[in-house]
Enzyme design. Structure first.
Site, PDB file in Angstrom:
ATOM      1  N   ASN A  80       0.849  -1.196   0.000  1.00 26.41           N
ATOM      2  CA  ASN A  80       0.000   0.000   0.000  1.00 26.41           C
ATOM      3  C   ASN A  80       0.883   1.244   0.000  1.00 26.41           C
ATOM      4  O   ASN A  80       1.867   1.309   0.743  1.00 26.41           O
ATOM      5  CB  ASN A  80      -0.882   0.018   1.249  1.00 26.41           C
ATOM      6  CG  ASN A  80      -1.873   1.172   1.238  1.00 26.41           C
ATOM      7  OD1 ASN A  80      -2.354   1.591   0.196  1.00 26.41           O
ATOM      8  ND2 ASN A  80      -2.168   1.705   2.411  1.00 26.41           N
ATOM      9  N   HIS A  96       1.147   5.207   0.938  1.00 23.98           N
ATOM     10  CA  HIS A  96       0.455   6.077   1.892  1.00 23.98           C
ATOM     11  C   HIS A  96       1.121   7.457   1.891  1.00 23.98           C
ATOM     12  O   HIS A  96       2.347   7.551   1.977  1.00 23.98           O
ATOM     13  CB  HIS A  96       0.498   5.475   3.308  1.00 23.98           C
ATOM     14  CG  HIS A  96      -0.258   6.294   4.301  1.00 23.98           C
ATOM     15  ND1 HIS A  96      -1.640   6.286   4.358  1.00 23.98           N
ATOM     16  CD2 HIS A  96       0.156   7.180   5.227  1.00 23.98           C
ATOM     17  CE1 HIS A  96      -2.032   7.121   5.298  1.00 23.98           C
ATOM     18  NE2 HIS A  96      -0.966   7.684   5.846  1.00 23.98           N
ATOM     19  N   SER A 149       5.154   6.828   2.197  1.00 21.30           N
ATOM     20  CA  SER A 149       5.550   5.493   2.675  1.00 21.30           C
ATOM     21  C   SER A 149       4.980   4.417   1.761  1.00 21.30           C
ATOM     22  O   SER A 149       3.907   4.575   1.177  1.00 21.30           O
ATOM     23  CB  SER A 149       5.013   5.239   4.091  1.00 21.30           C
ATOM     24  OG  SER A 149       5.455   6.227   4.988  1.00 21.30           O
ATOM     25  N   ASP A 153      -2.728   0.838   8.194  1.00 28.02           N
ATOM     26  CA  ASP A 153      -1.476   1.542   7.854  1.00 28.02           C
ATOM     27  C   ASP A 153      -0.355   1.294   8.862  1.00 28.02           C
ATOM     28  O   ASP A 153       0.485   2.169   9.083  1.00 28.02           O
ATOM     29  CB  ASP A 153      -1.731   3.058   7.716  1.00 28.02           C
ATOM     30  CG  ASP A 153      -2.664   3.375   6.562  1.00 28.02           C
ATOM     31  OD1 ASP A 153      -2.675   2.614   5.584  1.00 28.02           O
ATOM     32  OD2 ASP A 153      -3.385   4.380   6.652  1.00 28.02           O
TER      33      ASP A 153
HETATM   34  C1  GRF Z   1      -2.008   8.482  -3.080  1.00 29.36           C
HETATM   35  O1  GRF Z   1      -1.474   9.553  -2.355  1.00 29.36           O
HETATM   36  C2  GRF Z   1      -2.189   7.286  -2.195  1.00 29.36           C
HETATM   37  O2  GRF Z   1      -1.155   7.087  -1.302  1.00 29.36           O
HETATM   38  C3  GRF Z   1      -3.444   7.680  -1.476  1.00 29.36           C
HETATM   39  O3  GRF Z   1      -4.267   8.152  -2.524  1.00 29.36           O
HETATM   40  C4  GRF Z   1      -3.435   8.748  -3.510  1.00 29.36           C
HETATM   41  C5  GRF Z   1      -3.757   8.121  -4.828  1.00 29.36           C
HETATM   42  O4  GRF Z   1      -3.629   9.028  -5.856  1.00 29.36           O
HETATM   43  N1  GRF Z   1      -3.978   6.617  -0.694  1.00 29.36           N
HETATM   44  P1  GRF Z   1      -3.795   8.572  -7.375  1.00 29.36           P
HETATM   45  O5  GRF Z   1      -5.158   7.943  -7.528  1.00 29.36           O
HETATM   46  O6  GRF Z   1      -2.689   7.605  -7.683  1.00 29.36           O
HETATM   47  O7  GRF Z   1      -3.655   9.853  -8.145  1.00 29.36           O
END
Ligand code: GRF
Length: 197
Positions: free
Chosen positions: A106, A108, A135, A144
């Site tokens: 994942n 984050h 991360s 997370d």
């Molecule tokens: C990223 O910052 C991810 O970590 C978070 O949502 C965002 C996704 O953006 N959970 P995208 O859809 O790849 O533009």
């Protein structure tokens, strides 16, 4: 060649970078399918890059477990080596996590364990910190708090909004994700050594 299924809920800009990296013949991984829990804009990347997509709408299932079982079924049809949650905004049921982890990553938008949860960027801004980060973790049954594979600091700049800060964090997230996928594919990172469960 490492095979990936990537799950998204939104625009998929991090997914786009991964797909772009995979177009390089020397890159040791390929996205075999893109999945979503809703009608996510990023599903259009499937057509653009010639990759299959599937959607398992959360709202059309009677329970989180029923939704998770269907999602797992769809993922398994692709027999991926690794599943990447890239802006996937649903908690996976424990049995889905148990079935996939540690081959479940994942991204984050914070320097975990700081600012976990769905609003990592907003929470960092509200806390007034001078720096936050990005991360990449192995997903386990907590929120997370799985083992950290890679992370990097990102400064909070004067006048930053949630959007401007998130945009800068995502640049780092993309680089971490592409590098980690490369490292996993080449054996420099062994996900089995990053497992809590
Ligand atoms: C990223 O910052 C991810 O970590 C978070 O949502 C965002 C996704 O953006 N959970 P995208 O859809 O790849 O533009």
């Amino acid at each position: 060649m490492l095979s990936l299924v990537v799950l998204i809920s939104g625009g998929g800009s991090n997914l786009r970078s991964l797909l772009a990296a995979c177009q390089d013949a020397d890159f040791p991984a390929r996205v075999v399918a893109i999945g979503a829990d809703r009608d996510a804009d990023g599903l259009d990347l499937g057509e653009e890059f010639g990759i299959s997509t599937f959607t398992v709408p959360f709202t059309s299932h009677p329970s989180r477990d029923a939704w998770g079982d269907e999602l797992l079924e769809q993922i398994r049809q692709w027999a991926p080596d690794v599943v990447v949650l890239s802006g996937f905004m649903r908690l996976l049921p424990p049995r889905v996590v148990a079935a996939l982890s540690p081959n479940l990553l994942n991204t984050h938008p914070a320097y975990l364990p700081e600012f976990p949860g769905a609003h990592g960027v907003r929470d960092a801004l509200a806390a007034g910190v001078a720096e936050t980060g990005a991360s990449l973790i192995v997903v386990d049954t907590g929120v997370d708090d799985g083992p950290i594979i890679a992370q990097e600091r990102v400064p909070v700049l004067p006048g930053d909004t949630e959007a401007s800060l998130h945009d800068r964090i995502k640049i780092v997230e993309r680089r971490l994700l592409v590098q980690a996928v490369r490292d996993i594919a080449t054996g420099h990172v062994d996900l089995k050594e990053h497992s809590h469960i």
